[in-house]
Design a protein around this motif. Structure first.
Motif, PDB file in Angstrom:
ATOM      1  N   ALA A   1      69.539  62.182 -23.142  1.00 18.31           N
ATOM      2  CA  ALA A   1      69.066  61.152 -24.250  1.00 18.31           C
ATOM      3  C   ALA A   1      67.844  60.928 -24.116  1.00 18.31           C
TER       4      ALA A   1
ATOM      5  N   PRO B   1      64.783  59.077 -26.871  1.00 17.81           N
ATOM      6  CA  PRO B   1      64.649  57.932 -27.825  1.00 17.81           C
ATOM      7  C   PRO B   1      63.944  58.264 -29.203  1.00 17.81           C
ATOM      8  N   THR B   2      63.186  59.608 -29.266  1.00 21.45           N
ATOM      9  CA  THR B   2      62.521  60.229 -30.445  1.00 21.45           C
ATOM     10  C   THR B   2      62.939  61.464 -30.869  1.00 21.45           C
ATOM     11  N   ARG B   3      63.026  61.890 -32.055  1.00 16.11           N
ATOM     12  CA  ARG B   3      63.246  63.118 -32.530  1.00 16.11           C
ATOM     13  C   ARG B   3      62.633  64.346 -31.888  1.00 16.11           C
TER      14      ARG B   3
ATOM     15  N   GLY C   1      63.115  64.803 -28.296  1.00 16.65           N
ATOM     16  CA  GLY C   1      64.359  65.446 -28.134  1.00 16.65           C
ATOM     17  C   GLY C   1      64.153  66.902 -28.329  1.00 16.65           C
TER      18      GLY C   1
ATOM     19  N   ILE D   1      69.767  66.065 -33.373  1.00 14.66           N
ATOM     20  CA  ILE D   1      68.635  65.002 -33.407  1.00 14.66           C
ATOM     21  C   ILE D   1      68.796  64.236 -34.916  1.00 14.66           C
TER      22      ILE D   1
ATOM     23  N   THR E   1      69.240  62.394 -29.844  1.00 15.02           N
ATOM     24  CA  THR E   1      68.799  61.194 -29.879  1.00 15.02           C
ATOM     25  C   THR E   1      69.959  60.099 -29.697  1.00 15.02           C
TER      26      THR E   1
ATOM     27  N   ARG F   1      72.624  59.791 -32.911  1.00 13.69           N
ATOM     28  CA  ARG F   1      73.129  60.998 -33.115  1.00 13.69           C
ATOM     29  C   ARG F   1      74.323  61.326 -32.193  1.00 13.69           C
TER      30      ARG F   1
ATOM     31  N   ALA G   1      63.258  53.469 -25.155  1.00 15.63           N
ATOM     32  CA  ALA G   1      64.702  53.482 -25.706  1.00 15.63           C
ATOM     33  C   ALA G   1      65.305  52.111 -25.918  1.00 15.63           C
TER      34      ALA G   1
ATOM     35  N   PHE H   1      68.090  51.325 -28.671  1.00 17.10           N
ATOM     36  CA  PHE H   1      68.949  52.222 -28.430  1.00 17.10           C
ATOM     37  C   PHE H   1      70.055  52.217 -27.108  1.00 17.10           C
TER      38      PHE H   1
ATOM     39  N   GLY I   1      56.398  59.428 -27.489  1.00 18.54           N
ATOM     40  CA  GLY I   1      57.406  60.428 -27.945  1.00 18.54           C
ATOM     41  C   GLY I   1      57.050  62.007 -28.123  1.00 18.54           C
TER      42      GLY I   1
END
Length: 434
Positions: A79, A81-83, A86, A108, A130, A133, A159, A164, A306
């Motif tokens: 996991a 926290p940001t696109r 990821g 994502i 993320t 998702r 996160a 999150f 990120g």
């Protein structure tokens, strides 16, 4: 001296690591990788630029068993926290798993969820995504994580700050009971600890958090703004440097757009990275940055944690971060992988206390001014205070050593002043030598 081949990695993985140019593991890799290889839950606390990502993806790839079941199952969930983070982790794992038979998928936020579900014909061995998702894919019964016993939470404090942890908790709750959790974070906030205790019983804690990475090739310039407008000062700095790629850090999305717009008026093609960009714009922007379409990028602290932007030669702090801990993350964007870098911070006199706090983090600032298009050395910010203090000390000493005579004679006051001046001069000479 530890080498990667000492971990008895599979041949394809050793070859992939060698292609990446890695020879010796970093400090976080040396301390975390053995625990993940053995299956011992752990917390890795280190700052950006320490090789954290590969400290968990290398041992996870090593542990994936492509022959384990007739039906392919999810074995590890990561996991981010940001696109952007990821996506970066996903791309790095693809580089390690090429030709291995290990299937990797990323899910994502900001992309079409139904499309992701439709494309998921078989369960991948490794899932990166993320939190929101991942939770959606699990709840839609498209992704089956009950078979996985490895969960990585990257940038856990970020996160938590972004809200999150609840989504990660929901995904973790559907995984195996003997779950191994690996948490990576620059800091471990008190409010994060209940979540960790829920899933981690006596985890190993590798803490490199106090060893902030001030890379050997990284210099720190402190440039006063004084009476000039900050934008004028920024443009002066930009005229002096000729960066391969520079990130200009600001604190807010509004300021990011303001700075980028002002530079664009001068004909400078500048990228911008902040949270208000639509998903499609962010993907396009990151592609343009990777293709070196920009020499300058204006960014909020999203890019400090990120996003891993390759080839950054300069970091410019247009504003000091509101959370000074982010200063370390910002400057960690440059001087990576053995390259040199320069971090330039613009500051106003009223920010001196904040600068002192940053110095206490181990940042060795060099104070610079700009004269005729070049950086020149300035005296230390505290030199005036030091001079006043030593002058006062000399005055006090002179007063204690020169006394009014018992029998007063003509000119006695001038003689006392002459003696005191001599003592003061001698004291100042001593202080200068020191």
């Amino acid at each position: 001296m530890t080498k990667f081949n000492e971990y008895q990695l599979k041949p394809f993985l050793l070859e992939a690591v060698e292609k990446l140019g890695f020879t010796e593991p970093t400090a976080i890799q040396q301390q975390i990788m053995p625990h993940i290889l053995k299956g011992n839950s752990a917390i890795g606390q280190s700052h950006t630029g320490t090789g954290k990502t590969h400290s968990f993806i290398i041992p996870i790839v090593e542990r994936i068993d492509v022959e384990r079941q007739e039906v392919q199952e999810v074995q590890a969930v990561i996991a981010a926290p940001t696109r952007e983070l990821g996506t970066q982790i996903y791309n790095e794992i693809l580089r390690l798993t090429e030709g291995s038979g290990i299937e990797v998928k990323s899910f994502i936020g900001g992309t079409d969820k139904q499309r992701s579900i439709n494309k998921l014909k078989t369960q991948p061995h490794i899932v990166i995504g993320t939190p929101g998702r991942l939770k959606d894919m699990v709840n839609e019964r498209a992704l089956f994580v009950h078979t996985a016993k490895i969960l990585v939470v990257d940038e856990a404090d970020l996160a938590f700050d972004m809200g999150f942890i609840e989504e990660i908790d929901q995904v973790a709750g559907k995984m195996q009971e003997d779950l191994e959790m690996y948490v990576f974070s620059a800091t471990i906030p008190e409010k994060l600890k209940p979540f960790l205790k829920k899933y981690m019983e006596s985890p190993i804690h590798v803490n490199l958090g106090d060893k902030r990475p001030t890379a050997e090739g990284l210099d720190f310039y402190l440039v006063p703004v004084r009476s000039k407008k900050k934008m004028e000062r920024l443009k002066e700095v930009m005229e002096v440097i000729n960066p391969y790629l520079a990130i200009i850090f600001v604190n807010t999305r509004t300021n990011a757009d303001y700075v980028a717009d002002q530079l664009a008026k001068d004909g400078i093609k500048v990228g911008r990275v902040h949270g208000d960009l639509a998903p499609r714009e962010r993907v396009k922007m990151m592609r343009q940055i990777r293709d070196l379409e920009y020499q300058y990028i204006v960014a909020t602290d999203l890019a400090a944690r990120g996003i891993d932007i390759q080839g950054v030669s300069h970091v410019i702090n247009y504003e000091l971060p509101e959370d000074l801990e982010f200063f370390i993350h910002r400057v960690g964007r440059t001087a990576r992988a053995g390259m040199k870098g320069l971090a330039i911070t613009l500051f106003k006199p009223e920010e001196d206390d904040a600068i002192v706090r940053v110095e206490k983090m181990g940042i060795p600032f060099q104070q610079k001014d700009i004269v005729k298009g070049e950086f020149v050395d300035l005296k230390e910010r505290h030199s005036r205070k030091t001079r006043v203090r030593t002058t006062n000390e000399a005055d006090a000493k002179a007063k204690t050593m020169v006394h009014k005579p018992k029998s007063v004679k003509p000119m006695y006051k001038k003689k006392m002043k002459w003696k005191m001046d001599e003592i003061k001069k001698a004291e100042r000479r001593k202080n200068r030598k020191k």
